[in-house]
Design an enzyme around this catalytic site. Structure first.
Site, PDB file in Angstrom:
ATOM      1  N   TYR A 142      16.182 -99.738-103.260  1.00  0.00           N
ATOM      2  CA  TYR A 142      16.711 -98.598-103.912  1.00  0.00           C
ATOM      3  C   TYR A 142      18.025 -97.973-103.396  1.00  0.00           C
ATOM      4  O   TYR A 142      18.842 -97.254-104.129  1.00  0.00           O
ATOM      5  CB  TYR A 142      15.431 -97.382-103.798  1.00  0.00           C
ATOM      6  CG  TYR A 142      14.250 -97.609-104.369  1.00  0.00           C
ATOM      7  CD1 TYR A 142      14.045 -98.717-105.287  1.00  0.00           C
ATOM      8  CD2 TYR A 142      13.351 -96.749-104.682  1.00  0.00           C
ATOM      9  CE1 TYR A 142      12.665 -98.907-105.894  1.00  0.00           C
ATOM     10  CE2 TYR A 142      12.015 -96.862-105.266  1.00  0.00           C
ATOM     11  CZ  TYR A 142      12.042 -97.996-105.816  1.00  0.00           C
ATOM     12  OH  TYR A 142      10.663 -97.910-106.679  1.00  0.00           O
ATOM     13  N   LYS A 189       6.265-109.669 -99.057  1.00  0.00           N
ATOM     14  CA  LYS A 189       6.558-110.948 -99.915  1.00  0.00           C
ATOM     15  C   LYS A 189       7.060-111.926 -99.021  1.00  0.00           C
ATOM     16  O   LYS A 189       8.266-112.510 -99.337  1.00  0.00           O
ATOM     17  CB  LYS A 189       7.251-110.441-101.243  1.00  0.00           C
ATOM     18  CG  LYS A 189       7.265-111.712-102.128  1.00  0.00           C
ATOM     19  CD  LYS A 189       5.853-111.739-102.891  1.00  0.00           C
ATOM     20  CE  LYS A 189       6.005-113.066-103.846  1.00  0.00           C
ATOM     21  NZ  LYS A 189       4.576-113.473-104.388  1.00  0.00           N
ATOM     22  N   ASP A 221       1.465-109.295-104.106  1.00  0.00           N
ATOM     23  CA  ASP A 221       0.975-109.708-105.513  1.00  0.00           C
ATOM     24  C   ASP A 221      -0.702-109.688-105.213  1.00  0.00           C
ATOM     25  O   ASP A 221      -1.588-109.056-105.844  1.00  0.00           O
ATOM     26  CB  ASP A 221       1.371-110.927-105.957  1.00  0.00           C
ATOM     27  CG  ASP A 221       1.736-111.779-104.966  1.00  0.00           C
ATOM     28  OD1 ASP A 221       1.500-111.776-103.818  1.00  0.00           O
ATOM     29  OD2 ASP A 221       2.199-113.247-105.394  1.00  0.00           O
ATOM     30  N   ASP A 245       6.194 -97.834-103.648  1.00  0.00           N
ATOM     31  CA  ASP A 245       6.207 -97.188-104.754  1.00  0.00           C
ATOM     32  C   ASP A 245       5.148 -97.636-105.746  1.00  0.00           C
ATOM     33  O   ASP A 245       4.443 -96.600-106.284  1.00  0.00           O
ATOM     34  CB  ASP A 245       7.716 -96.976-105.457  1.00  0.00           C
ATOM     35  CG  ASP A 245       7.855 -95.934-106.300  1.00  0.00           C
ATOM     36  OD1 ASP A 245       6.965 -95.232-106.906  1.00  0.00           O
ATOM     37  OD2 ASP A 245       8.989 -96.094-106.913  1.00  0.00           O
ATOM     38  N   ASP A 249       1.212 -96.112-106.989  1.00  0.00           N
ATOM     39  CA  ASP A 249       0.590 -95.628-108.314  1.00  0.00           C
ATOM     40  C   ASP A 249      -0.460 -96.494-108.722  1.00  0.00           C
ATOM     41  O   ASP A 249      -1.530 -95.595-109.346  1.00  0.00           O
ATOM     42  CB  ASP A 249       1.903 -95.764-109.267  1.00  0.00           C
ATOM     43  CG  ASP A 249       2.826 -94.496-109.524  1.00  0.00           C
ATOM     44  OD1 ASP A 249       3.053 -94.060-108.590  1.00  0.00           O
ATOM     45  OD2 ASP A 249       3.254 -94.351-110.363  1.00  0.00           O
TER      46      ASP A 249
HETATM   47  C1  COI Z   1      11.970 -91.692-109.110  1.00  0.00           C
HETATM   48  C2  COI Z   1      12.341 -92.788-107.802  1.00  0.00           C
HETATM   49  C3  COI Z   1      13.272 -92.359-107.324  1.00  0.00           C
HETATM   50  C4  COI Z   1      11.133 -92.815-106.866  1.00  0.00           C
HETATM   51  C5  COI Z   1       9.541 -92.632-107.413  1.00  0.00           C
HETATM   52  O1  COI Z   1       9.180 -93.320-108.161  1.00  0.00           O
HETATM   53  C6  COI Z   1       8.858 -92.051-106.135  1.00  0.00           C
HETATM   54  O2  COI Z   1       9.240 -91.907-105.086  1.00  0.00           O
HETATM   55  O3  COI Z   1       7.441 -92.327-106.448  1.00  0.00           O
HETATM   56 MG    MG Z   2       6.915 -93.624-107.842  1.00  0.00          MG
END
Ligand code: COI
Ligand code: MG
Ligand code: NAI
Length: 373
Positions: A142, A189, A221, A245, A249
């Site tokens: 990032y 990885k 993975d 990240d 999710d």
């Molecule tokens: C929007 C991004 C910079 C980062 C992201 O998806 C997060 O920090 O969960």
């Molecule tokens: Mg995110």
């Protein structure tokens, strides 16, 4: 006590969910006799509209001077749909994390007993899941060098890490594991990436200082699959920026909704608290987004400020709302009288204000049709 809180509502549902967190904090302030002074600041698409800059200097100053930062979310379809936009809302968030050195993003994932029955995952697989994801937040791809060729036909994103960046978050992950179930799983990885091999080497060395903590390794993975097959094997997950990240999710499905997952982003001097979700633009202004991730982020903020009882009071209120089904449609479904964003916030605030009263009648807590007890 008096605390100055920088509040960055941001874009999309950011302002709506942050308002509910402020309601919870106001109730805490009243019950526990604190003063929370909110200093509002702009970041993201709203800041670009107002100033041309996704992270105005004024916002950085407000954040640096605050005791803690409460952030909603940034992001707007206008920029998501335009790959050639040079100035983007996300740049604001990345720059804030980098400027304040918020290198350690902690994302707790737990399966609430009251939600397990509605989970798409099997009860016996997720019941009891309790994971702390430690995501490195100011390094990796990032923040690497980015390039697009002159003809626009190739692009480059560089990923780099150094030992110091890996070490500082690793120590925090091991120290946290010592207070939990004493296991760290490094997700990487390392079969392909040099940066991952540096993570393995560095973390293996650090582990020698924490002999009571078991260290395991998983390729990302496989980790993505293991999270769904057997999430209870995890205690602390330690990983780099991009992998953290993505898998957090994914892990939110275990928790019941991404609208429930809170996080803290810690640096040496500053700390920021935010839901893990984005600006969910489809829900903007509809009063349907789940505010609990933002409310639980406020609880993490109180914990960070040393206000443990106060943080517990918010968590109890959240558990009660889940137990009573006073929840938004992401948890409840559209056809079962979900509560609105603001009604969930009202319930949490009322419960905090009244929870010492054991005779509290929940049917009277302004929930209208969504009161189903
Ligand atoms: C929007 C991004 C910079 C980062 C992201 O998806 C997060 O920090 O969960
Ligand atoms: Mg995110
Ligand atoms: N920390 C931040 O500010 C982040 C910002 N973003 C930005 O947000 C925008 C939208 O990105 P998406 O990929 O759609 O991610 P998102 O997290 O905003 O939404 C993805 C899906 O998750 C669910 N969801 C998210 N928050 C919810 C909530 N509070 N209550 C109920 N359901 C919720 C919705 O089903 C939604 O469609 C983009 O501009 C993106 O760059 C994305 C992730 C993090």
């Amino acid at each position: 006590m008096k605390y100055t809180i920088a509040v960055i509502p941001g874009d999309g549902i950011g302002p709506e969910v942050t308002n509910q967190a402020k309601k919870a904090l106001d109730a805490i302030a009243e019950v526990y006799d604190h003063i929370f002074l909110y200093e509002e600041a702009q970041m993201g698409a709203c800041a670009i509209e107002a100033t041309g800059n996704p992270l105005p200097d004024e916002t950085i100053k407000t954040c640096k001077n605050a005791d803690a930062i409460l952030f909603g979310a940034i992001g707007d379809p206008k920029y998501d749909k335009d790959p050639s936009a040079k100035v983007r809302p996300e740049q604001g968030l990345l720059k804030l994390r980098q400027t304040l050195g918020l290198f350690c993003n902690v994302r707790p994932v737990k399966a609430y007993d009251s939600l397990i029955k509605n989970s798409p995952l099997k009860r016996e697989i997720i019941k009891g899941t309790d994971i702390a994801i430690f995501r490195e937040l100011t390094g990796g791809i990032y923040f690497g060098k980015k390039e697009v060729s002159e003809d626009g036909k190739s692009a480059f994103d560089g990923c780099s890490y150094d030992v110091e960046e890996i070490s500082r978050i690793s120590h925090l992950a091991f120290k946290t594991a010592q207070t939990r179930r004493k296991k760290v799983t490094l997700v990487d990885k390392a079969n392909v990436l040099e940066t991952s091999r540096l993570w393995r080497k560095t973390v293996t060395e650090i582990a020698k200082q924490y002999k009571d903590v078991k260290l395991e390794f998983l390729f990302v993975d496989n980790a993505a699959m293991q999270l769904i097959l057997n999430p209870k094997q995890f205690d602390v997950i330690l990983t780099e920026n991009l992998f953290g990240d993505i898998i957090s999710d994914e892990a939110s499905v275990i928790g019941g909704s991404i609208g429930l997952l809170a996080s803290s982003s810690l640096g040496k001097r500053n700390a920021l608290f935010e839901p893990i979700h984005g600006s969910f633009p489809q829900a903007k202004g509809k009063d349907i987004a789940n505010p609990l991730a933002s409310i639980l982020s406020a609880a993490m903020m109180l914990e960070h400020l040393g206000l443990h009882e106060e943080a517990d009071a918010i968590e109890r209120a959240v558990e009660k709302s889940l137990l009573l089904g006073i929840t938004t449609e992401d948890i409840k479904g559209k056809n079962k009288y979900p509560a609105s964003t603001s009604k969930v916030g009202d319930f949490i605030a009322d419960y905090i204000s009244n929870q010492e009263d054991s005779n509290l009648n929940f049917k009277n807590i302004h929930m209208g049709q969504s009161t189903i007890i």
